[in-house]
Write a protein that holds these residues in place. Structure first.
Motif, PDB file in Angstrom:
ATOM      1  N   ILE A  42      18.661 -25.710  22.986  1.00 41.28           N
ATOM      2  CA  ILE A  42      18.659 -24.245  22.952  1.00 41.28           C
ATOM      3  C   ILE A  42      17.242 -23.707  23.140  1.00 41.28           C
ATOM      4  CG2 ILE A  42      18.958 -22.239  21.426  1.00 41.28           C
ATOM      5  CD1 ILE A  42      21.454 -23.754  20.292  1.00 41.28           C
ATOM      6  N   LEU A  43      16.288 -24.280  22.416  1.00 42.74           N
ATOM      7  CA  LEU A  43      14.922 -23.745  22.419  1.00 42.74           C
ATOM      8  C   LEU A  43      14.119 -24.106  23.663  1.00 42.74           C
ATOM      9  CD1 LEU A  43      14.058 -24.259  18.662  1.00 42.74           C
ATOM     10  CD2 LEU A  43      14.613 -22.114  19.815  1.00 42.74           C
ATOM     11  N   TYR A  44      14.352 -25.275  24.229  1.00 44.01           N
ATOM     12  CA  TYR A  44      13.578 -25.681  25.410  1.00 44.01           C
ATOM     13  C   TYR A  44      14.312 -25.391  26.718  1.00 44.01           C
ATOM     14  CZ  TYR A  44       9.962 -28.211  22.813  1.00 44.01           C
ATOM     15  OH  TYR A  44       8.912 -28.530  21.999  1.00 44.01           O
ATOM     16  N   ASP A  45      15.595 -25.682  26.778  1.00 42.11           N
ATOM     17  CA  ASP A  45      16.313 -25.610  28.048  1.00 42.11           C
ATOM     18  C   ASP A  45      17.064 -24.292  28.248  1.00 42.11           C
ATOM     19  OD1 ASP A  45      15.455 -28.238  28.484  1.00 42.11           O
ATOM     20  OD2 ASP A  45      17.265 -29.079  27.581  1.00 42.11           O
ATOM     21  N   ALA A  51       9.573 -23.954  25.949  1.00 38.75           N
ATOM     22  CA  ALA A  51       8.990 -24.501  27.173  1.00 38.75           C
ATOM     23  C   ALA A  51       7.830 -23.639  27.651  1.00 38.75           C
ATOM     24  CB  ALA A  51      10.053 -24.612  28.262  1.00 38.75           C
ATOM     25  N   ASP A  52       7.950 -22.323  27.466  1.00 42.61           N
ATOM     26  CA  ASP A  52       6.903 -21.391  27.880  1.00 42.61           C
ATOM     27  C   ASP A  52       7.004 -20.108  27.059  1.00 42.61           C
ATOM     28  OD1 ASP A  52       4.957 -19.875  29.116  1.00 42.61           O
ATOM     29  OD2 ASP A  52       5.784 -20.095  31.140  1.00 42.61           O
ATOM     30  N   VAL A  67       4.876 -14.945  20.116  1.00 44.89           N
ATOM     31  CA  VAL A  67       4.454 -15.944  21.103  1.00 44.89           C
ATOM     32  C   VAL A  67       3.580 -16.998  20.427  1.00 44.89           C
ATOM     33  CG1 VAL A  67       3.069 -16.348  23.183  1.00 44.89           C
ATOM     34  CG2 VAL A  67       4.658 -14.411  23.093  1.00 44.89           C
ATOM     35  N   ALA A  68       2.619 -16.568  19.622  1.00 44.95           N
ATOM     36  CA  ALA A  68       1.722 -17.509  18.941  1.00 44.95           C
ATOM     37  C   ALA A  68       2.496 -18.414  17.994  1.00 44.95           C
ATOM     38  CB  ALA A  68       0.640 -16.749  18.186  1.00 44.95           C
ATOM     39  N   ALA A  69       3.427 -17.843  17.230  1.00 47.87           N
ATOM     40  CA  ALA A  69       4.212 -18.634  16.288  1.00 47.87           C
ATOM     41  C   ALA A  69       5.098 -19.643  17.014  1.00 47.87           C
ATOM     42  CB  ALA A  69       5.059 -17.721  15.410  1.00 47.87           C
ATOM     43  N   MET A  70       5.709 -19.227  18.105  1.00 50.80           N
ATOM     44  CA  MET A  70       6.570 -20.136  18.859  1.00 50.80           C
ATOM     45  C   MET A  70       5.751 -21.183  19.601  1.00 50.80           C
ATOM     46  SD  MET A  70       9.561 -19.340  17.923  1.00 50.80           S
ATOM     47  CE  MET A  70      10.743 -19.992  19.088  1.00 50.80           C
ATOM     48  N   SER A  71       4.533 -20.840  20.008  1.00 45.97           N
ATOM     49  CA  SER A  71       3.650 -21.826  20.634  1.00 45.97           C
ATOM     50  C   SER A  71       3.289 -22.932  19.644  1.00 45.97           C
ATOM     51  CB  SER A  71       2.384 -21.158  21.163  1.00 45.97           C
ATOM     52  OG  SER A  71       2.685 -20.286  22.216  1.00 45.97           O
ATOM     53  N   ARG A  72       2.999 -22.529  18.407  1.00 48.56           N
ATOM     54  CA  ARG A  72       2.705 -23.520  17.366  1.00 48.56           C
ATOM     55  C   ARG A  72       3.926 -24.406  17.124  1.00 48.56           C
ATOM     56  NH1 ARG A  72       2.561 -22.712  11.097  1.00 48.56           N
ATOM     57  NH2 ARG A  72       2.151 -24.857  10.511  1.00 48.56           N
ATOM     58  N   LEU A  73       5.107 -23.800  17.040  1.00 45.34           N
ATOM     59  CA  LEU A  73       6.327 -24.578  16.855  1.00 45.34           C
ATOM     60  C   LEU A  73       6.543 -25.535  18.026  1.00 45.34           C
ATOM     61  CD1 LEU A  73       8.901 -25.358  15.384  1.00 45.34           C
ATOM     62  CD2 LEU A  73       9.995 -23.309  16.376  1.00 45.34           C
ATOM     63  N   ALA A  74       6.316 -25.066  19.236  1.00 45.08           N
ATOM     64  CA  ALA A  74       6.456 -25.933  20.412  1.00 45.08           C
ATOM     65  C   ALA A  74       5.521 -27.131  20.307  1.00 45.08           C
ATOM     66  CB  ALA A  74       6.179 -25.140  21.687  1.00 45.08           C
ATOM     67  N   ASP A  75       4.278 -26.890  19.889  1.00 49.07           N
ATOM     68  CA  ASP A  75       3.315 -27.982  19.752  1.00 49.07           C
ATOM     69  C   ASP A  75       3.792 -29.006  18.723  1.00 49.07           C
ATOM     70  OD1 ASP A  75       1.697 -26.731  21.614  1.00 49.07           O
ATOM     71  OD2 ASP A  75       0.295 -25.923  20.119  1.00 49.07           O
ATOM     72  N   GLU A  76       4.238 -28.531  17.575  1.00 49.36           N
ATOM     73  CA  GLU A  76       4.675 -29.437  16.500  1.00 49.36           C
ATOM     74  C   GLU A  76       5.948 -30.193  16.876  1.00 49.36           C
ATOM     75  OE1 GLU A  76       3.097 -30.296  13.744  1.00 49.36           O
ATOM     76  OE2 GLU A  76       1.440 -28.886  14.039  1.00 49.36           O
ATOM     77  N   ALA A 106       8.172 -23.981  11.936  1.00 48.43           N
ATOM     78  CA  ALA A 106       9.431 -23.240  12.083  1.00 48.43           C
ATOM     79  C   ALA A 106       9.548 -22.159  11.013  1.00 48.43           C
ATOM     80  CB  ALA A 106      10.615 -24.199  12.015  1.00 48.43           C
ATOM     81  N   SER A 107       9.136 -22.467   9.794  1.00 53.36           N
ATOM     82  CA  SER A 107       9.174 -21.464   8.719  1.00 53.36           C
ATOM     83  C   SER A 107       8.287 -20.278   9.055  1.00 53.36           C
ATOM     84  CB  SER A 107       8.735 -22.081   7.399  1.00 53.36           C
ATOM     85  OG  SER A 107       9.662 -23.042   6.973  1.00 53.36           O
TER      86      SER A 107
END
Length: 117
Positions: A42-45, A51-52, A67-76, A106-107
């Protein structure tokens, strides 16, 4: 799509839910299903929000803070997927020493996504 993103981030932020639903397969209703693979898809595809995250601004994300929070989640989450292995069972992710970083990110993302709601 935003509701799906929030639900997926909420699942990543809740270790008790992960153990109960992803591992224990205790679903809230007969037609319900969830696991880490579905959440990642769901989150990547499906929404491409991890993904971006920057590209999601104005579509499913509404602020630079999101965007910043989701970027951190993407990294983790990417780190966990890389370190544990992409095709491992959910139990391996939850037992990984990097998983708490995913839960924390995620939190934080959930707090930003649901602020003022």
């Amino acid at each position: 799509m935003r509701a799906e993103i929030i639900a997926s981030v909420r699942a990543l932020a809740d270790p008790a839910y992960q153990r109960r639903v992803w591992i224990g397969r205790e679903y809230p209703s007969p037609d319900y299903y969830d696991d880490l693979t579905l959440t990642v898809n769901i989150l990547y595809d499906d929404t491409t929000v991890l993904a971006d995250p920057q590209a999601a601004l104005g579509r499913t994300l509404s602020s630079d803070a999101e965007v910043a929070a989701m970027s951190r989640l993407a990294d983790e989450l990417t780190r966990a997927l890389d370190e544990v292995g992409r095709d491992e069972p959910d139990e391996r992710y939850l037992a990984s020493p990097v998983w708490p970083g995913v839960v924390d990110a995620a939190s934080a993302a959930l707090d930003v996504l649901t602020a003022g709601k």
